[in-house]
Scaffold this motif. Structure first.
Motif, PDB file in Angstrom:
ATOM      1  N   MET A   1      -7.071  -3.771  -6.300  1.00  0.00           N
ATOM      2  CA  MET A   1      -5.981  -4.573  -5.794  1.00  0.00           C
ATOM      3  C   MET A   1      -6.029  -5.968  -6.422  1.00  0.00           C
ATOM      4  N   LEU A   2      -7.196  -6.566  -6.485  1.00  0.00           N
ATOM      5  CA  LEU A   2      -7.311  -7.896  -7.085  1.00  0.00           C
ATOM      6  C   LEU A   2      -6.965  -7.879  -8.568  1.00  0.00           C
ATOM      7  N   ARG A   3      -7.508  -6.925  -9.273  1.00  0.00           N
ATOM      8  CA  ARG A   3      -7.304  -6.850 -10.720  1.00  0.00           C
ATOM      9  C   ARG A   3      -5.828  -6.721 -11.076  1.00  0.00           C
ATOM     10  N   ASN A   4      -5.088  -6.019 -10.248  1.00  0.00           N
ATOM     11  CA  ASN A   4      -3.670  -5.778 -10.538  1.00  0.00           C
ATOM     12  C   ASN A   4      -2.721  -6.643  -9.715  1.00  0.00           C
ATOM     13  N   ASP A   5      -3.278  -7.634  -9.008  1.00  0.00           N
ATOM     14  CA  ASP A   5      -2.477  -8.555  -8.201  1.00  0.00           C
ATOM     15  C   ASP A   5      -1.562  -7.814  -7.227  1.00  0.00           C
ATOM     16  N   ILE A   6      -2.155  -6.837  -6.531  1.00  0.00           N
ATOM     17  CA  ILE A   6      -1.428  -6.054  -5.535  1.00  0.00           C
ATOM     18  C   ILE A   6      -1.884  -6.511  -4.161  1.00  0.00           C
ATOM     19  N   SER A   7      -0.937  -6.906  -3.324  1.00  0.00           N
ATOM     20  CA  SER A   7      -1.312  -7.453  -2.018  1.00  0.00           C
ATOM     21  C   SER A   7      -1.275  -6.416  -0.906  1.00  0.00           C
ATOM     22  N   ALA A   8      -0.696  -5.259  -1.179  1.00  0.00           N
ATOM     23  CA  ALA A   8      -0.657  -4.199  -0.176  1.00  0.00           C
ATOM     24  C   ALA A   8      -0.362  -2.878  -0.871  1.00  0.00           C
ATOM     25  N   ALA A   9      -0.821  -1.792  -0.237  1.00  0.00           N
ATOM     26  CA  ALA A   9      -0.587  -0.471  -0.813  1.00  0.00           C
ATOM     27  C   ALA A   9      -0.312   0.524   0.300  1.00  0.00           C
ATOM     28  N   PRO A  10       0.698   1.365   0.106  1.00  0.00           N
ATOM     29  CA  PRO A  10       0.935   2.407   1.093  1.00  0.00           C
ATOM     30  C   PRO A  10      -0.171   3.458   1.003  1.00  0.00           C
ATOM     31  N   VAL A  11      -0.476   4.075   2.125  1.00  0.00           N
ATOM     32  CA  VAL A  11      -1.460   5.159   2.174  1.00  0.00           C
ATOM     33  C   VAL A  11      -0.700   6.413   2.576  1.00  0.00           C
ATOM     34  N   ALA A  12      -0.777   7.439   1.736  1.00  0.00           N
ATOM     35  CA  ALA A  12      -0.027   8.670   1.986  1.00  0.00           C
ATOM     36  C   ALA A  12      -0.947   9.876   1.840  1.00  0.00           C
ATOM     37  N   ASP A  13      -0.545  10.974   2.459  1.00  0.00           N
ATOM     38  CA  ASP A  13      -1.309  12.211   2.298  1.00  0.00           C
ATOM     39  C   ASP A  13      -0.796  12.966   1.070  1.00  0.00           C
ATOM     40  N   GLU A  14      -1.328  14.166   0.859  1.00  0.00           N
ATOM     41  CA  GLU A  14      -0.967  14.938  -0.330  1.00  0.00           C
ATOM     42  C   GLU A  14       0.497  15.355  -0.345  1.00  0.00           C
ATOM     43  N   TYR A  15       1.172  15.275   0.795  1.00  0.00           N
ATOM     44  CA  TYR A  15       2.596  15.614   0.883  1.00  0.00           C
ATOM     45  C   TYR A  15       3.480  14.371   0.804  1.00  0.00           C
ATOM     46  N   LEU A  16       2.860  13.231   0.507  1.00  0.00           N
ATOM     47  CA  LEU A  16       3.520  11.927   0.409  1.00  0.00           C
ATOM     48  C   LEU A  16       4.078  11.440   1.743  1.00  0.00           C
ATOM     49  N   THR A  17       3.479  11.911   2.834  1.00  0.00           N
ATOM     50  CA  THR A  17       3.820  11.400   4.159  1.00  0.00           C
ATOM     51  C   THR A  17       3.117  10.063   4.338  1.00  0.00           C
ATOM     52  N   LEU A  18       3.854   9.042   4.717  1.00  0.00           N
ATOM     53  CA  LEU A  18       3.282   7.716   4.905  1.00  0.00           C
ATOM     54  C   LEU A  18       2.356   7.717   6.114  1.00  0.00           C
ATOM     55  N   LEU A  19       1.091   7.397   5.899  1.00  0.00           N
ATOM     56  CA  LEU A  19       0.095   7.378   6.972  1.00  0.00           C
ATOM     57  C   LEU A  19      -0.238   5.964   7.428  1.00  0.00           C
TER      58      LEU A  19
END
Length: 81
Positions: A1-19
């Motif tokens: 996250m630091l290296r790519n200047d990303i402040s947040a990331a969605p977490v999803a399962d293998e079906y792309l359901t937002l967890l």
């Protein structure tokens, strides 16, 4: 996250359901706790904010702006269904 200047990331399962969503704040909180209490590192599901509020691609930008100004969150994953 630091290296790519990303402040947040969605977490999803293998079906792309937002967890959840993992934010800089979540990571910093656990780093501080780990240093202070000498606790081992944890997995993402332990750190993320589960069931985050999200917006639809069809939501009004004005409604989103209102939610950003009036609410506690600064990030909203965009999700369908």
């Amino acid at each position: 996250m630091l290296r790519n200047d990303i402040s947040a990331a969605p977490v999803a399962d293998e079906y792309l359901t937002l967890l959840g969503i993992l934010t800089e704040r979540d990571v910093m909180r656990i780093i501080l706790q780990a240093v202070y209490y000498h606790t081992p590192s944890q997995i993402v599901s332990d750190l993320m904010t589960p069931n985050p509020e999200s917006v639809s691609p069809d939501d009004s930008i004005f409604d989103l702006a209102r939610r950003l100004v009036e609410g506690p969150y600064r990030r909203f994953p965009v999700a369908e269904n």
